[in-house]
Design a protein around this motif. Structure first.
Motif, short mmCIF file in Angstrom:
data_model
loop_
_atom_site.label_atom_id
_atom_site.label_comp_id
_atom_site.label_asym_id
_atom_site.label_seq_id
_atom_site.Cartn_x
_atom_site.Cartn_y
_atom_site.Cartn_z
N THR A 104 4.48 12.68 -4.09
CA THR A 104 2.44 12.47 -3.78
C THR A 104 2.16 11.57 -4.20
O THR A 104 2.69 11.56 -5.66
CB THR A 104 2.10 13.60 -3.54
N LEU A 105 1.61 10.34 -3.89
CA LEU A 105 1.34 9.38 -4.61
C LEU A 105 0.00 9.19 -5.75
O LEU A 105 -0.09 9.25 -6.87
CB LEU A 105 1.69 8.02 -4.16
N TYR A 106 -1.33 9.58 -4.70
CA TYR A 106 -2.26 9.88 -5.39
C TYR A 106 -3.23 10.88 -4.58
O TYR A 106 -3.27 10.85 -3.61
CB TYR A 106 -3.23 8.72 -4.41
N GLU A 107 -3.25 11.93 -5.36
CA GLU A 107 -4.44 12.96 -5.17
C GLU A 107 -4.77 12.97 -5.58
O GLU A 107 -6.27 13.68 -5.33
CB GLU A 107 -2.81 14.34 -4.86
N LYS A 108 -4.58 13.47 -7.16
CA LYS A 108 -5.44 13.91 -8.48
C LYS A 108 -6.91 12.90 -7.93
O LYS A 108 -8.64 13.05 -7.96
CB LYS A 108 -5.33 13.93 -9.61
N THR A 109 -6.90 11.81 -7.73
CA THR A 109 -7.43 10.93 -7.65
C THR A 109 -7.17 9.76 -5.68
O THR A 109 -6.09 8.97 -6.14
CB THR A 109 -7.48 9.54 -8.23
N ASP B 225 6.19 4.80 4.14
CA ASP B 225 8.17 5.12 4.62
C ASP B 225 8.45 4.68 2.93
O ASP B 225 9.41 4.59 3.18
CB ASP B 225 8.10 3.82 5.90
N ILE B 226 7.61 4.30 2.32
CA ILE B 226 8.09 4.75 0.53
C ILE B 226 7.20 5.29 0.13
O ILE B 226 6.38 5.95 -0.56
CB ILE B 226 7.42 2.95 0.29
N GLY B 227 8.04 6.25 -1.21
CA GLY B 227 7.44 7.07 -1.88
C GLY B 227 8.29 7.10 -3.10
O GLY B 227 8.20 6.19 -3.55
N PRO C 199 7.21 9.06 2.18
CA PRO C 199 7.79 10.40 3.37
C PRO C 199 8.64 12.08 3.26
O PRO C 199 9.26 12.50 3.92
CB PRO C 199 8.75 9.21 3.93
N SER C 200 9.27 11.50 1.46
CA SER C 200 10.61 12.89 1.84
C SER C 200 9.73 14.33 1.58
O SER C 200 8.69 14.17 1.72
CB SER C 200 11.11 12.48 0.30
N ASN D 261 19.62 8.04 -2.00
CA ASN D 261 19.65 8.49 -0.64
C ASN D 261 18.59 9.94 -0.83
O ASN D 261 18.92 10.15 0.84
CB ASN D 261 20.81 9.01 0.22
N PHE D 262 17.64 9.90 -1.44
CA PHE D 262 16.62 10.81 -1.60
C PHE D 262 16.44 11.10 0.01
O PHE D 262 15.44 10.22 0.69
CB PHE D 262 16.00 10.70 -2.45
N ASN D 263 16.59 12.59 0.89
CA ASN D 263 16.48 12.91 2.18
C ASN D 263 16.89 11.90 3.40
O ASN D 263 16.34 11.76 3.99
CB ASN D 263 14.62 12.12 2.46
N GLY D 264 17.54 10.77 2.51
CA GLY D 264 18.56 9.78 3.32
C GLY D 264 17.73 8.59 3.43
O GLY D 264 17.64 7.40 4.27
N TYR D 265 16.46 8.06 2.82
CA TYR D 265 15.42 6.78 3.30
C TYR D 265 16.73 6.11 2.09
O TYR D 265 17.41 6.80 0.93
CB TYR D 265 14.14 7.48 2.33
#
Ligand SMILES: Cc1ncc(COP(=O)(O)O)c(C=O)c1O
Length: 412
Positions: free
Chosen positions: A365-370, A322-324, A358-359, A400-404
């Motif tokens: 995306t936080l961690y994808e390469k690793t 729920d945090i990005g 979440p957005s 308020n990005f995406n209402g978060y």
């Protein structure tokens, strides 16, 4: 050298679980090493926030101040407000005797509103609105950093008589969050800028630099000190006597599997400094941000969705929090800062997982390469503690990005 200093600490902290873990997954080390303080857990249990929350332990900020000022003594500490501007954090540091590095009118007002006097503020941002320079001057700030002709001219017009540090560009190899390309003049230009400042009625007092944030390579300091020393000599030869060296920030906090020993790190920095200034040590200041507050802060986050690998292209499942990136974890940009995390109540095998916020934005995306090793049985609703998260999280969070909602800070 730097990595030796740091790995020394990591090695001594290894646990039984670490020893049985796969050595190709360095993240396993810190997942097992770290814990969430009882005080933080109790607070979150009581408040029970229905959104991510950053909990900052005041006592840890207090300890970090003592550790950093001890490690870099006799340098005077100017805490970089941008790292975490929570009023309670600033009050704690003000009570300890800290001075403050401010980057804007907003930060000046914040400090002044807390009773921090202007003589304890340094306007360290090289990029400033002329109106903000004038405001700082009117409020009584006399110490500024500059790195280009136009800004020196703006300072001369709007803050006549101010003391100026010339910021030089230095290499930031080894920093997880490099800062140098955007700021700092070439070394060859610094004396000319100091001369210009003098001609325009300013007082050029010294040199500043930033070796890059989360800098784990002591060689970066060595190179920066070599440049600074040469400039002290060149300036003296042209009649300008610098008296102040600003070491900037860059001291690391716990990130990924690195758990820096600040005392040893400080010793390494100061030894290199002495080697370049063996005859006369200038007055010193430093501007720690991350190392002052990162480890004091823990984010309580929640898993909101686990999409199995079959539901996505690629080899890994996706775990959404729920945090990005836009609600506090901006420094995951290019996977630069890799936060240690703990998932409550799951101690099964670890499975590499892509982690995302979440957005509805794929850059969130936080961690994808690793991919991040998370418990195989992690589920929506699980509490995820994001550790060493007190710096550059809440202050980076969008409104308020995406209402978060922006990341809320609780200082306990
Ligand atoms: C001028 C200045 N000083 C100090 C800092 C703090 O750096 P760190 O958080 O790496 O200690 C920053 C960070 O951006 C900065 O811009």
């Amino acid at each position: 050298m730097a990595y030796d200093l740091i790995n020394e600490v990591v090695t001594t902290k290894k646990t039984t679980q670490d020893n049985r873990s796969d050595s190709t997954s360095p993240t396993l080390q810190f997942v097992n090493e770290l814990h969430v303080a009882d005080e933080v857990r109790a607070f979150v249990d009581t408040v029970s926030p229905d959104h991510p929350a950053l909990i900052v332990q005041q006592s840890k900020v207090d300890d970090a101040y003592d550790l950093l000022t001890g490690a870099l003594s006799p340098a005077v500490c100017f805490y970089a407000v941008k790292a975490n501007p929570a009023p309670a954090v600033l009050r704690t540091l003000a009570a300890k005797g800290s001075c403050f590095d401010v980057a804007s009118r907003g930060e000046i007002d914040l400090c002044l509103s807390l009773g921090i006097t202007a003589d304890r503020l340094s306007y360290g941002a090289p990029v400033k609105r002329p109106s903000s320079i004038a405001y700082a001057h009117d409020m009584g700030i006399t110490l500024f950093t500059s790195d280009c002709e136009a800004d020196i001219r703006a300072l001369a017009t709007n803050a006549p008589g101010a003391r100026i540090m010339i910021r030089i560009a230095v290499e930031s190899v080894g920093a997880e969050w490099p800062l140098s390309r955007k700021f700092g003049c070439p070394t060859e230009r610094a004396v000319m800028l100091a001369q210009l400042a003098k001609e325009l009625g300013l007082i050029p007092v010294g040199i500043s630099f930033h070796v890059g944030s989360q800098q784990t390579n002591l060689d970066a300091w060595d190179k920066a000190f070599a440049r600074a020393r040469a400039l002290f000599d060149d300036a003296a030869a042209s009649g300008i006597h610098f008296t102040l060296l600003n070491l900037g920030g860059g001291m690391p906090a716990h990130s990924s599997s690195l758990a820096p020993n600040i005392a040893a790190y400080g010793q390494g920095v100061m030894a290199r400094l002495s080697a370049h200034f063996p005859d006369r040590m200038p007055n010193l200041m430093f501007e720690p941000g991350r190392a002052m507050v990162a480890e004091a802060g823990v984010i309580a986050a929640t898993v909101i969705l686990v999409a199995e690998a079959e539901d996505r292209e690629g080899d890994h499942r996706w775990v959404y929090l729920d945090i990005g990136r836009y609600s506090g974890l901006a420094e995951t940009l290019e996977e630069s800062i890799r936060y240690p995390m703990i998932v409550d109540g799951r101690d099964g095998d670890l499975q590499p997982s892509v982690m995302a916020g979440p957005s509805c934005d794929s850059t969130d995306t936080l961690y994808e390469k690793t991919p991040y090793p998370l418990p195989a049985d992690i589920q929506a609703g699980d509490r995820v503690w994001i550790l060493a998260a007190g710096a550059y999280t809440a202050s980076y969070s969008s409104v308020n990005f995406n209402g978060y909602e922006p990341l809320e800070t609780f200082v306990i």
